[in-house]
Design an enzyme around this catalytic site. Structure first.
Site, short mmCIF file in Angstrom:
data_model
loop_
_atom_site.label_atom_id
_atom_site.label_comp_id
_atom_site.label_asym_id
_atom_site.label_seq_id
_atom_site.Cartn_x
_atom_site.Cartn_y
_atom_site.Cartn_z
CB ILE A 264 -94.61 -36.26 4.06
CG1 ILE A 264 -95.05 -36.85 5.66
CG2 ILE A 264 -95.62 -35.64 3.47
CD1 ILE A 264 -96.48 -37.92 5.66
CD GLU B 155 -94.06 -31.98 4.86
OE1 GLU B 155 -93.21 -31.72 4.10
OE2 GLU B 155 -94.28 -33.29 5.54
CG ASP C 29 -90.29 -30.63 2.75
OD1 ASP C 29 -89.99 -31.87 2.84
OD2 ASP C 29 -90.71 -30.12 3.66
CB SER D 280 -106.80 -29.68 11.03
OG SER D 280 -107.45 -29.10 11.93
N GLY D 281 -109.14 -27.69 9.80
CA GLY D 281 -109.52 -26.24 9.96
C GLY D 281 -109.28 -25.32 11.09
CG ASN E 210 -91.33 -32.13 13.39
OD1 ASN E 210 -91.83 -32.76 12.69
ND2 ASN E 210 -91.83 -31.44 14.68
CB CYS F 19 -89.22 -36.50 11.61
SG CYS F 19 -88.31 -34.93 11.60
#
Length: 641
Positions: free
Chosen positions: A52, A76, A99, A363-364, A74, A2
């Site tokens: 999520i 994870e 979480d 993403s890498g 905001n 968020c």
């Protein structure tokens, strides 16, 4: 995931709910699913939520059982399940499946040290009503941004700077003190911010407000000691195991998940490991270009397709053309700050594309910094060989190199550009050689360009090298990257451009345990015999084919330098016309004209500095001139019609 924001008033007056609402409206895109706030006298914290995990029950702010602790977060927390079980064993009762709730109870159990237990990407604000104490913080690597405004009346914070501009008495003003750093590096490094009076909270930092006093401290730094005596095969196994665990942890989600795929080593590794942990095909998204030589150099779609076929992903592609320039006003509004890295354009486009299907993307980002993937990491390796040449030969090479043309968007001219840069820096110190590779414009040229040059204050790279310890050259560069370019360029644009379309982007290669592991590996193991990413490639040898592991690296940007000479030349000339430059009174217009002319004639590759200037002008029209981004976009379209 968020956007968070809040205020602490030093005068003891209550926070007005309307002000919090106004701040939240500026960042609605970060959390379109939900909103919430908690006000307690002089403190108010609030959020906009993108759901999520625990879609139904994860409303924020979160509170503990007796309402003495309140939290907005905001990001994870990837190890929340383990922490939750541990806290439940100690008697803590959870209200939700979120979480983020573990932060409340972990803080109650361990105080400020709770931060050391978290594995994740986050920024948060925690109100301790018992102590009338506000605690805000940011994750170790700075994946999630946090801006702070601190004046005599209040301390305010927000995930995006534009939310702070909604505060009474605050207006957008350019901070000339950071302008030199912006032109030097192409971005504004923390704690600096392009807005006067606002700053970024640095990564791995906590800030507490209690009894009217503000205290700020760093809770984590990159280890600066390599571990000797470990064999290459042991390092290979450790890296592979931690990579696998990082990807597995970051796949937790209650909504559809996908991955960006360029066909490079890093994104391909993430996709390959995701496929091993998923019973369903992974959804992958790639971006490419069509056109002449410049577009071909940047087009990675064939490599992405190769990897997609290898792991049987549900693969989608998008093509980009020069007309995307009309997006600049919208994207720079979302970015908050201008930058010269064109990856913010491609990141937005592929994020917007992926958001049609998923809410979470992997993403890498970070693999090049961790394991030595940039050409600049070979500077020391080849400089030592160069210095072994006779002095007369080096002098001749230096004279010849200075006359070479340069253009990163043409094969031969790009090689000349690289040779020119290497020879010019080969006899510098390691720190200055690194600076020469990263800088957009050298410090002397910046001082000449500015109408009001800055004093002799140290710049971000100087400060970062001073804090980098005494490790080997490669790991010192890694440490500087972690303090500067990684959080304030790559991660900032990744967050802002993905959140612009309400997409959560995770970066498993920047799991802090993997980062700490990479920092402990000697340079000679990570980059062996001048082969970039040699250890990482060894660790991935059974996952990826040789043609992917050994393909030539390309950046995740656009052929903008070529477009500025062709389709977008009118845009460049109009936005940086002498009358425009002189009206802003920031730069000497004849020097801007010379930069444009030298770029067009291939005397220099001026892509980065011209984009820095161009994007600053577009940003100024939006924030300083207070024009609507759509209005500015229409103006830009008229320039290139």
């Amino acid at each position: 995931m968020c956007g968070i924001h809040g205020i602490y008033r030093f005068d003891g007056l209550s926070v007005e709910p309307g002000i919090l609402s106004a701040m939240g409206e500026r960042t609605r895109h970060r959390g379109p699913d939900d909103e919430g706030s908690h006000l307690d006298g002089p403190c108010g914290i609030a959020m906009r939520r993108l759901s999520i995990i625990d879609l139904a029950g994860g409303h924020q702010p979160l509170s503990n059982a007796d309402g003495s602790l309140w939290l907005v977060c905001n990001g994870e927390i990837y190890n929340y399940r383990e922490l939750r079980r541990e806290l439940q064993d100690k008697g803590y009762r959870f209200k939700t499946g979120s979480d983020c709730e573990v932060l409340l109870h972990l803080y109650d159990a361990e105080g400020d040290e709770f931060i050391q237990r978290l594995n994740g990407m986050f920024d948060f604000a925690l109100w301790d009503a018992r102590r009338h104490r506000l605690l805000i913080g940011r994750d170790r690597l700075g994946v999630k941004p946090l801006y702070v405004l601190h004046d005599w009346q209040r301390l305010a914070f927000a995930s995006e700077a534009k939310a702070l501009l909604a505060l009474p008495g605050i207006s957008a003003e350019l901070d000339r003190e950071v302008l030199a750093d912006y032109l030097h590096l192409g971005y504004v490094a923390a704690p600096g911010c392009i807005f006067k009076g606002i700053r970024k909270l640095p990564p791995a930092t906590l800030l507490a407000v209690e009894a009217g006093e503000v205290r700020e401290w760093r809770y984590w730094r990159l280890p600066d000691r390599c571990i000797p005596g470990v064999s290459e095969s042991e390092w290979r196994d450790r890296v592979r195991a931690q990579l696998d665990e990082s990807v597995r942890m970051q796949m937790v989600s209650d909504v559809p998940i996908g991955a960006f795929l360029s066909g490079g080593v890093d994104s391909s590794a993430v996709v390959g490991l995701m496929a091993r942990h998923s019973e369903q095909p992974i959804r992958t998204y790639a971006i490419g270009f069509t056109g002449g030589e410049a577009e071909t150099l940047y087009n990675e779609l064939p490599h992405a397709r190769r990897v997609a076929e290898l792991f049987a992903t549900e693969h989608r592609e998008i093509l980009v053309r020069p007309d995307v320039v009309s997006l600049l006003p919208k994207l720079l509004w979302h970015m908050d700050e201008p930058l010269s890295d064109t990856a913010f354009i491609t990141t937005f486009l592929v994020s917007e594309f992926a958001r049609e299907d998923v809410k979470v993307i992997l993403s890498g980002v970070g693999g090049d910094e961790l394991f030595g993937g940039y050409r600049r990491y070979l500077g020391g390796h080849y400089a030592q060989r160069y210095r072994n040449l006779p002095r007369w030969l080096r002098s001749l090479a230096s004279l010849a190199a200075a006359r070479l043309p340069a253009d990163r968007h043409a094969g031969l001219l790009n090689r000349m550009r690289l040779a020119k840069g290497f020879i010019a820096s080969a006899e510098m110190s390691a720190d200055e050689r690194y600076r020469s590779y990263l800088q957009v414009l050298d410090r002397q040229a910046v001082a000449a360009l500015l109408t009001e040059p800055r004093g002799q204050a140290s710049d971000p790279l100087t400060r970062a090298f001073a804090a980098a310890g005494n490790g080997d050259e490669l790991n010192r560069m890694f440490a500087v990257d972690v303090e500067t370019q990684l959080p304030d360029d790559l991660l900032l644009l990744t967050d802002k451009m993905s959140m612009a379309v309400s997409l959560e982007c995770r970066v498993p290669l920047l799991d802090h345990q993997l980062v700490e592991l990479a920092a402990s590996i000697p340079a000679a193991v990570k980059v062996r015999d001048g082969r970039l990413k040699s250890l990482l490639k060894l660790a991935l040898a059974d996952l990826l084919p040789d043609d992917i592991l050994n393909r030539q690296k390309r950046g995740f940007g656009t052929p903008m330098g070529a477009w500025l000479k062709r389709e977008l030349a009118p845009l460049l000339r109009r936005l940086l016309a002498p009358s425009v430059v002189e009206a802003r009174a920031l730069f000497h217009s004849p020097l801007v004209e010379r930069l444009i002319a030298d770029h067009e004639a291939n005397r220099i590759d001026g892509t980065d500095i011209l984009l820095a200037l161009l994007n600053l002008e577009v940003w100024s029209r939006i924030y300083l001139d207070r024009r609507d981004p759509a209005d500015v976009a229409e103006e830009l379209r008229s320039y290139v019609a």
